[in-house]
Each structure stands twice: as structure tokens, then as C-alpha cells.
Design an enzyme around this catalytic site. Structure first.
Site: not given
Ligand code: EPZ
Length: 425
Positions: A22-23, A116, A121, A123, A308, A400
Site C-alpha cells: 500500500k505504502n 490521527c 503527524r 507536514v 508498522d 485500509r
Molecule cells: C508513512 O507515514 C507511512 N504511511 C506510515 O504507515 C508509517 O507508519 C510511517 O511512514 C513511518 O514509517 C505511508 O507511507 C502512506 P513520517 P508518514 O512522515 O510519511 C514526523 C501505515 O500503517 N514528521 O515518516 O506520514 C511524524 O510526526 C501507516 O500504513 C514531522 O514531524 O510518516 C512522525 O513522528 C501508518 N514533520 C515521524 O516524523 C513532517 O513534516 C515519521 O513520520 C513529517 C513527519
């Protein structure tokens, strides 16, 4: 609302065909906004998140059809640059259209994804990177409004925090920027590498060294005639492998690259599992003839233990011999499953993002509530080991990320049925 009714315990025996990741699918689908010709993608799973992304891309001007595991896409009309809230709110990963739209159209309006259950989370890193490429980015009425009237210009950028979708957005935007870009402290999860492989097949110039990604901007991207196949889902595979350990059975998972689970496989062996695998034939076989031996974990970015799979490993810790310490370092609130597992008799002590689990012989069945995608998977695994009938409510969370979950479980011998929830509390 629907629920899964599981009668345990079951010793799992059988095999599962793992779906496309999915990811990996989600960023590759977003990248279709940058591709000038028809694209055929293979191994695209039937999941709610995939359908949400498909609807969003159709609304932006892509004509797409999803037949079976194949996704066809071509851009028949002008792209529009607005991603509306009612579509973005369904799935956070919609933010992945920001980079492609900016790169292709020089402008984008994408609703700010909400947080969530597992965390705020933000951006911010996505937006900072677009600014580093020369875009003007503002937040207005919950919308990310970005413009690059003079196009995007390559840059050097170091992420403050390793972000999977942040890195993916950056790679897509930089692929069509003028000049070269170096991204440091980048995410190098297999799903990010899959996006890079797809973009390079379409003429992008991207290379990876350690946690740095280098990109030479090109003027356009064109998909090759042959279709592109998405990698197998390492989290789905890991979920089923952990389930076979919890239920002391045996399983063959097919359609997965074992290297994507190297650290997890080593840990499974330490916990007492027999594991063999084939990289060229893409399968992993596991058998477990004893209770797992407790193994502590700390979640890390790739190639560390994946966040995950943390919830699923916690379910394993609940029935392991000994004490496990589980530390969640990626998200600030990803322990909700602990309370539900305790309702099944698990002995868990929670202190902020660390839990200590004393394994017990047998969990007790109970009605439990799914809270997020991977937490719900851990409850399914626990219910397969528990004595009696468990009911897992709000299983839309599971749908999902796990296609046809009950038929895959039934193929392993699990007594499971999907029902409409009569009284939703
Ligand atoms: C991706 O989410 C995955 N989703 C998540 O999978 C996965 O848990 C996560 O990466 C970590 O591996 C998809 O790929 C669609 P991050 P993402 O940005 O990209 C912080 C599932 O179960 N952060 O790597 O949203 C954030 O808060 C889902 O399939 C910032 O602070 O995660 C987190 O603490 C759940 N600022 C950490 O970084 C930002 O601009 C990692 O988040 C972005 C992130």
C-alpha cells in the site's frame, strides 16, 4: 459498521499471497500526475486507501481504471491543481499530490491533512522542502497554497526528521526541478526506493547513497511501454509471519522480498522460529513449534524495526516466555492496542511510549475495538490465539491496509467471519 468474529485458539497452517505494498502504491499513484503518457501498474491491491487515492487523482484530471490487481492511468484532460478537503480528509497520504502538482503545474492547493490517533503527524517538513525548491507556500483556511511561478530550482536540503512521505514528496518535486538536488537525512524505506525505481524507469535521474538522495532534474517524464510492478507489502507479510509465531503454526508467505524484513526475520529466529526464504522466488517460510521467547524491540527508521509492526510484535510479546520491553520512537501515541490487549488478559505496564509485557500462556477472548490500522491487526492476531470467541469492532481500519483479511485467515485454518455490527457502542 462491521466486525470480525474469531473463535480461537487456532494453530495456523497454510500459505498467503502477499499483496502489493500500500505504502509503495500511494506515492507511485501520486507520481502519475507528472507522467505525460499512459501508465500500467501491476500488483495494486484492492484496499480502501488505494480507492481513496484513485478518486482523488480522478478528481484532479487523471482517467484511471483499477481492474483486479492492474491499474491503468492516462491524462486525458487538463490537470486541476486543487485537492479538496472532502477527499483529502479520507486519507492523510493525499498530501503526496503536493510535490507532483507543484512540479507539473507550478501551483497546488491541497487540504492540510489532519492528525490521527497515532499522532499529530505534521507536514512541516514537506512544506519546508517545497520552499527550499523556490516555491511560495502558505496555509490559508486549512489549505496548503503553493506556487512556483518561476518553476522549481534544485537545492540541498537536510530533513530535521526522517519522513517517509516527506522524502517521497521531495523526490517527486525535485525530479522536474531545474538543476540538481541533494536530500540528506532522507527516508530509505523499500517503499521510497520503489518510487525511485518507478521514476527512474520514466526517465528521472535519481540515485541513493546511505540516507542521501541525489536528483538531476529533467524536463519531462514518460512511462515505458511495459507495466511496472509494485513490491510486495513487507508489513502485511510481517503481520502474517508474526501471527504464525503467536499461534505456534507454520506459514508460507509468497510475493515478498525477504531483504525488506531482514532485521525482523533475525528477531523471529531469536524468538525461536525456524525461518527460510528465497530472494529470487520471493517467499518466506516460517514454522513455530513452541511458545515464542520474549524479545524486546525499539522502533526505528529503515532498516530498523518498523513502527508498522510494533503493535503486532506487542501481541506476540503478550504470549511469549519472559518479559519484553517495547519502545515506540517514531510516533507519539501508538500504544492504544495495549489497553485492548489487556482486556484479553495481557500483562502490560505502560509508561509513555514504552511498555513492559510479561508473557502469559493463553489470552482470553473478549470484544475489542480497533483504533488504527496496525493496532487492529494486532487484535486479530491476539484473537486467533485466545480461548473463545472474540469480536473486533470497527474493522474498517483493517480494510485500509489488509485486502480480503478474512479469506487469508480462513486459508490458515482460522475460524473467522465478518458481520454487521448490530449495536455500535
Ligand atoms: C508513512 O507515514 C507511512 N504511511 C506510515 O504507515 C508509517 O507508519 C510511517 O511512514 C513511518 O514509517 C505511508 O507511507 C502512506 P513520517 P508518514 O512522515 O510519511 C514526523 C501505515 O500503517 N514528521 O515518516 O506520514 C511524524 O510526526 C501507516 O500504513 C514531522 O514531524 O510518516 C512522525 O513522528 C501508518 N514533520 C515521524 O516524523 C513532517 O513534516 C515519521 O513520520 C513529517 C513527519
Amino acid at each position: 459498521m462491521q466486525e470480525l468474529v474469531i473463535n480461537g485458539p487456532t494453530k495456523w497452517h497454510g500459505e498467503v499471497n502477499i499483496d502489493g505494498a500500500k505504502n509503495a502504491c500511494l506515492p507511485i499513484m501520486a507520481a502519475l500526475l507528472m507522467i505525460d503518457n499512459q501508465v500500467t501498474l501491476n500488483n495494486i491491491p484492492k484496499l480502501n486507501d488505494i480507492e481513496s487515492m484513485l478518486k482523488l487523482l480522478q478528481c484532479m484530471g487523471l482517467d484511471m481504471t483499477h481492474q483486479g490487481q492492474k491499474l491503468l492511468s492516462f491524462r486525458a484532460r487538463e490537470l486541476n491543481y486543487v485537492a479538496p478537503y472532502e477527499l483529502v480528509k479520507k486519507m492523510r497520504a493525499s498530501i503526496l499530490v503536493l510535490g507532483p502538482l507543484l512540479a507539473k503545474l507550478g501551483k497546488a492547493e491541497v487540504a492540510l491533512p489532519g492528525g490521527c490517533l497515532i499522532g499529530a503527524r505534521p507536514v512541516d517538513q514537506h512544506l519546508e522542502f517545497m520552499r527550499a525548491l523556490g516555491a511560495k507556500v502558505e496555509i490559508k483556511d486549512g489549505l496548503v497554497c503553493a506556487r512556483a511561478d518561476n518553476g522549481l530550482t534544485g537545492c540541498q536540503y537536510t530533513f530535521d526528521v526522517v519522513s517517509v512521505t516527506g522524502t517521497e514528496n521531495a523526490i517527486m518535486a525535485a525530479s522536474l526541478a531545474k538543476g540538481s538536488t541533494v536530500i540528506d537525512n532522507a527516508a530509505i524505506e523499500p517503499e521510497v526506493i520503489a518510487l525511485i525505481d518507478f521514476l527512474n524507469q520514466c526517465g528521472a535521474k535519481i540515485s541513493v547513497s546511505g540516507m542521501s538522495v541525489s536528483i538531476e532534474g529533467v524536463t519531462s517524464l514518460k512511462a515505458p511501454a511495459e507495466s511496472f510492478s509494485v513490491i510486495g507489502d513487507r508489513i502485511e507479510a510481517g503481520t502474517f509471519l508474526i501471527g504464525a509465531m503467536i499461534c505456534q503454526g507454520s506459514i508460507l508467505v509468497k510475493g515478498i522480498c525477504p531483504e525488506h524484513l531482514s532485521l525482523v526475520i533475525e528477531l523471529m529466529k531469536k524468538a525461536g522460529a525456524q525461518v527460510e526464504y528465497s530472494s529470487e522466488e520471493q517467499w518466506i517460510r516460517l514454522s513455530m513449534d513452541r511458545r515464542p521467547i520474549a524479545q524486546s524491540i525499539t522502533t526505528e527508521v529503515y532498516p530498523g524495526f518498523p513502527t508498522d509492526l510494533q503493535a503486532q510484535w506487542m501481541a506476540l510479546a503478550c504470549v511469549a516466555e519472559g518479559e519484553s520491553v517495547i519502545k515506540e520512537q517514531i510516533f507519539e501515541n501508538r500504544m492504544m492496542h495495549a489497553c485492548e490487549l489487556m482486556r484479553m488478559g495481557a500483562k502490560i505496564k505502560i509508561s509513555s511510549n514504552t511498555v513492559t509485557v510479561q508473557g502469559i500462556e493463553r489470552l482470553r477472548s473478549a470484544p475489542v475495538m480497533a483504533s488504527d490500522l496496525r493496532a487492529s491487526a494486532s487484535l486479530v492476531l491476539a484473537a486467533c490465539q485466545a480461548m473463545g470467541e472474540s469480536v473486533i469492532q470497527r474493522i474498517y481500519h483493517i480494510d485500509r491496509g489488509y485486502a480480503q483479511i478474512e479469506s487469508k485467515l480462513q486459508a490458515l485454518g482460522v475460524k473467522v467471519v465478518r458481520k454487521e455490527t448490530v449495536t455500535e457502542n
